[in-house]
Design an enzyme around this catalytic site. Structure first.
Site, PDB file in Angstrom:
ATOM      1  N   GLY A   1      42.123  41.297  36.836  1.00  0.00           N
ATOM      2  CA  GLY A   1      41.978  40.700  38.160  1.00  0.00           C
ATOM      3  C   GLY A   1      42.650  39.355  38.356  1.00  0.00           C
ATOM      4  O   GLY A   1      42.965  38.975  39.481  1.00  0.00           O
TER       5      GLY A   1
ATOM      6  N   ASP B   1      39.406  35.878  38.327  1.00  0.00           N
ATOM      7  CA  ASP B   1      39.461  36.109  39.773  1.00  0.00           C
ATOM      8  C   ASP B   1      38.185  35.676  40.479  1.00  0.00           C
ATOM      9  O   ASP B   1      38.228  34.967  41.477  1.00  0.00           O
ATOM     10  CB  ASP B   1      39.787  37.590  40.068  1.00  0.00           C
ATOM     11  CG  ASP B   1      38.910  38.570  39.291  1.00  0.00           C
ATOM     12  OD1 ASP B   1      37.967  38.141  38.596  1.00  0.00           O
ATOM     13  OD2 ASP B   1      39.180  39.788  39.370  1.00  0.00           O
TER      14      ASP B   1
ATOM     15  N   ASP C   1      30.772  36.100  39.818  1.00  0.00           N
ATOM     16  CA  ASP C   1      29.732  36.784  40.590  1.00  0.00           C
ATOM     17  C   ASP C   1      28.399  36.453  39.924  1.00  0.00           C
ATOM     18  O   ASP C   1      27.831  35.397  40.184  1.00  0.00           O
ATOM     19  CB  ASP C   1      30.070  38.277  40.638  1.00  0.00           C
ATOM     20  CG  ASP C   1      29.072  39.087  41.437  1.00  0.00           C
ATOM     21  OD1 ASP C   1      28.297  38.502  42.196  1.00  0.00           O
ATOM     22  OD2 ASP C   1      29.083  40.336  41.313  1.00  0.00           O
TER      23      ASP C   1
ATOM     24  N   LYS D   1      30.917  33.901  44.395  1.00  0.00           N
ATOM     25  CA  LYS D   1      29.995  34.451  45.394  1.00  0.00           C
ATOM     26  C   LYS D   1      28.740  33.605  45.452  1.00  0.00           C
ATOM     27  O   LYS D   1      28.153  33.297  44.414  1.00  0.00           O
ATOM     28  CB  LYS D   1      29.615  35.883  45.017  1.00  0.00           C
ATOM     29  CG  LYS D   1      30.649  36.892  45.414  1.00  0.00           C
ATOM     30  CD  LYS D   1      30.087  38.286  45.308  1.00  0.00           C
ATOM     31  CE  LYS D   1      31.226  39.264  45.157  1.00  0.00           C
ATOM     32  NZ  LYS D   1      30.733  40.622  44.895  1.00  0.00           N
TER      33      LYS D   1
ATOM     34  N   PHE E   1      31.561  42.696  48.732  1.00  0.00           N
ATOM     35  CA  PHE E   1      32.516  43.220  47.766  1.00  0.00           C
ATOM     36  C   PHE E   1      33.927  42.999  48.294  1.00  0.00           C
ATOM     37  O   PHE E   1      34.292  43.494  49.356  1.00  0.00           O
ATOM     38  CB  PHE E   1      32.280  44.704  47.488  1.00  0.00           C
ATOM     39  CG  PHE E   1      33.085  45.177  46.314  1.00  0.00           C
ATOM     40  CD1 PHE E   1      32.611  45.003  45.011  1.00  0.00           C
ATOM     41  CD2 PHE E   1      34.339  45.751  46.493  1.00  0.00           C
ATOM     42  CE1 PHE E   1      33.370  45.393  43.921  1.00  0.00           C
ATOM     43  CE2 PHE E   1      35.111  46.151  45.400  1.00  0.00           C
ATOM     44  CZ  PHE E   1      34.616  45.969  44.118  1.00  0.00           C
ATOM     45  N   VAL E   2      34.726  42.234  47.553  1.00  0.00           N
ATOM     46  CA  VAL E   2      36.048  41.856  48.040  1.00  0.00           C
ATOM     47  C   VAL E   2      37.164  42.484  47.210  1.00  0.00           C
ATOM     48  O   VAL E   2      36.982  42.782  46.029  1.00  0.00           O
ATOM     49  CB  VAL E   2      36.223  40.317  48.077  1.00  0.00           C
ATOM     50  CG1 VAL E   2      35.321  39.701  49.138  1.00  0.00           C
ATOM     51  CG2 VAL E   2      35.956  39.693  46.717  1.00  0.00           C
TER      52      VAL E   2
ATOM     53  N   ASP F   1      40.356  44.616  42.653  1.00  0.00           N
ATOM     54  CA  ASP F   1      40.512  46.035  43.000  1.00  0.00           C
ATOM     55  C   ASP F   1      39.204  46.671  43.435  1.00  0.00           C
ATOM     56  O   ASP F   1      38.118  46.151  43.196  1.00  0.00           O
ATOM     57  CB  ASP F   1      41.025  46.808  41.781  1.00  0.00           C
ATOM     58  CG  ASP F   1      39.930  47.000  40.726  1.00  0.00           C
ATOM     59  OD1 ASP F   1      39.289  45.994  40.358  1.00  0.00           O
ATOM     60  OD2 ASP F   1      39.700  48.145  40.311  1.00  0.00           O
TER      61      ASP F   1
ATOM     62  N   ARG G   1      44.823  45.767  44.621  1.00  0.00           N
ATOM     63  CA  ARG G   1      45.132  44.523  43.897  1.00  0.00           C
ATOM     64  C   ARG G   1      46.335  43.810  44.506  1.00  0.00           C
ATOM     65  O   ARG G   1      46.477  42.606  44.391  1.00  0.00           O
ATOM     66  CB  ARG G   1      45.467  44.815  42.428  1.00  0.00           C
ATOM     67  CG  ARG G   1      44.294  45.293  41.602  1.00  0.00           C
ATOM     68  CD  ARG G   1      44.643  45.189  40.120  1.00  0.00           C
ATOM     69  NE  ARG G   1      43.783  46.027  39.289  1.00  0.00           N
ATOM     70  CZ  ARG G   1      42.590  45.660  38.833  1.00  0.00           C
ATOM     71  NH1 ARG G   1      42.099  44.472  39.129  1.00  0.00           N
ATOM     72  NH2 ARG G   1      41.882  46.464  38.078  1.00  0.00           N
TER      73      ARG G   1
HETATM   74  P1  5GP Z   1      30.297  38.794  36.913  1.00  0.00           P
HETATM   75  O1  5GP Z   1      30.319  39.137  35.467  1.00  0.00           O
HETATM   76  O2  5GP Z   1      30.485  37.329  37.227  1.00  0.00           O
HETATM   77  O3  5GP Z   1      29.107  39.372  37.624  1.00  0.00           O
HETATM   78  O4  5GP Z   1      31.482  39.577  37.585  1.00  0.00           O
HETATM   79  C1  5GP Z   1      32.756  39.207  37.363  1.00  0.00           C
HETATM   80  C2  5GP Z   1      33.657  40.412  37.333  1.00  0.00           C
HETATM   81  O5  5GP Z   1      33.160  41.487  38.151  1.00  0.00           O
HETATM   82  C3  5GP Z   1      34.976  39.995  37.939  1.00  0.00           C
HETATM   83  O6  5GP Z   1      35.877  39.583  36.924  1.00  0.00           O
HETATM   84  C4  5GP Z   1      35.398  41.243  38.658  1.00  0.00           C
HETATM   85  O7  5GP Z   1      36.118  42.051  37.763  1.00  0.00           O
HETATM   86  C5  5GP Z   1      34.120  41.956  39.030  1.00  0.00           C
HETATM   87  N1  5GP Z   1      33.671  41.660  40.415  1.00  0.00           N
HETATM   88  C6  5GP Z   1      32.591  40.950  40.798  1.00  0.00           C
HETATM   89  N2  5GP Z   1      32.502  40.893  42.135  1.00  0.00           N
HETATM   90  C7  5GP Z   1      33.563  41.582  42.609  1.00  0.00           C
HETATM   91  C8  5GP Z   1      34.039  41.879  43.944  1.00  0.00           C
HETATM   92  O8  5GP Z   1      33.472  41.503  44.987  1.00  0.00           O
HETATM   93  N3  5GP Z   1      35.177  42.601  44.029  1.00  0.00           N
HETATM   94  C9  5GP Z   1      35.850  43.055  42.931  1.00  0.00           C
HETATM   95  N4  5GP Z   1      36.947  43.752  43.156  1.00  0.00           N
HETATM   96  N5  5GP Z   1      35.440  42.786  41.674  1.00  0.00           N
HETATM   97  C10 5GP Z   1      34.309  42.059  41.523  1.00  0.00           C
HETATM   98 MG    MG Z   2      37.546  40.749  36.224  1.00  0.00          MG
END
Ligand code: 5GP
Ligand code: MG
Length: 175
Positions: free
Chosen positions: A38, A94, A97, A125, A146-147, A153, A159
């Site tokens: 990402g 990227d 979350d 987020k 969700f973006v 992606d 992407r």
């Molecule tokens: P975390 O581990 O912080 O919950 O999530 C991070 C990973 O989840 C990011 O590197 C990404 O790959 C994926 N992710 C989290 N939220 C989104 C979203 O809104 N859109 C997309 N495409 N990927 C997300």
């Molecule tokens: Mg990622």
């Protein structure tokens, strides 16, 4: 889908991030580690705006899907990394979350003996973090949607969009 950040807004945000990094690191050599897949677009845009001496490296973090479609454990592949011992490292991802990906990537990088580890993300987020750390650099705070786009992606699509958009329910059923 609904555009959240235009191409111009993103480019201005990346320039702000580059400005902070130029000021904070000056001419200290920096190893920028992009988290695949990402961060690809952000990494490419960011490094072209920096004039610090820098090396570019990659690590991969991916979450698979089990047969019942539930998310599986995060898998980190650090076999592409160069030697990080004694280096100042900046991890670039990227989106932040829940934060679990960044925590696990930073823990894995720490095993390589760098002098310091900082982190930068394009997006965070709001109200989702589940961990004790925060990225050191955050370009944009976005609502909990969700973006896709600018590297992000949905099942390997979108992407390549130059902007960031939130998916709407009808986007999820289209193929
Ligand atoms: P975390 O581990 O912080 O919950 O999530 C991070 C990973 O989840 C990011 O590197 C990404 O790959 C994926 N992710 C989290 N939220 C989104 C979203 O809104 N859109 C997309 N495409 N990927 C997300
Ligand atoms: Mg990622």
């Amino acid at each position: 889908m609904k555009e959240l950040l235009s191409e111009d807004e993103i480019q201005a945000g990346v320039e702000r991030l580059a400005g902070r990094l130029r000021a904070d690191f000056e001419d200290r050599p920096l190893t920028i580690v992009g988290v695949l897949t990402g961060s690809l677009i952000l990494l490419a845009d960011l490094i072209r705006r920096l004039d610090n001496p820098l090396r570019v490296a990659l690590i991969r973090a991916s979450r698979g899907r089990a047969e019942n479609r539930s998310r599986t454990a995060l898998v980190i592949d650090d076999t592409l990394l160069p030697n990080l011992a004694g280096r100042d490292v900046l991890v670039v991802d990227d989106i932040f979350d829940t934060g679990h990906t960044l925590v696990e990537v930073v823990a894995q990088l720490a095993k390589h003996g760098p002098k310091s580890i900082r982190s930068a993300v394009l997006l965070r987020k709001t109200g989702r973090s589940d961990v004790a750390i925060e990225p050191d650099y955050i370009v944009f705070d976005i609502p909990d949607e969700f973006v896709v786009g600018y590297g992000l992606d949905y099942v390997d699509r979108f992407r390549n969009l130059p902007y960031v958009a939130a998916l709407e329910p009808t986007d999820l059923t289209k193929d």
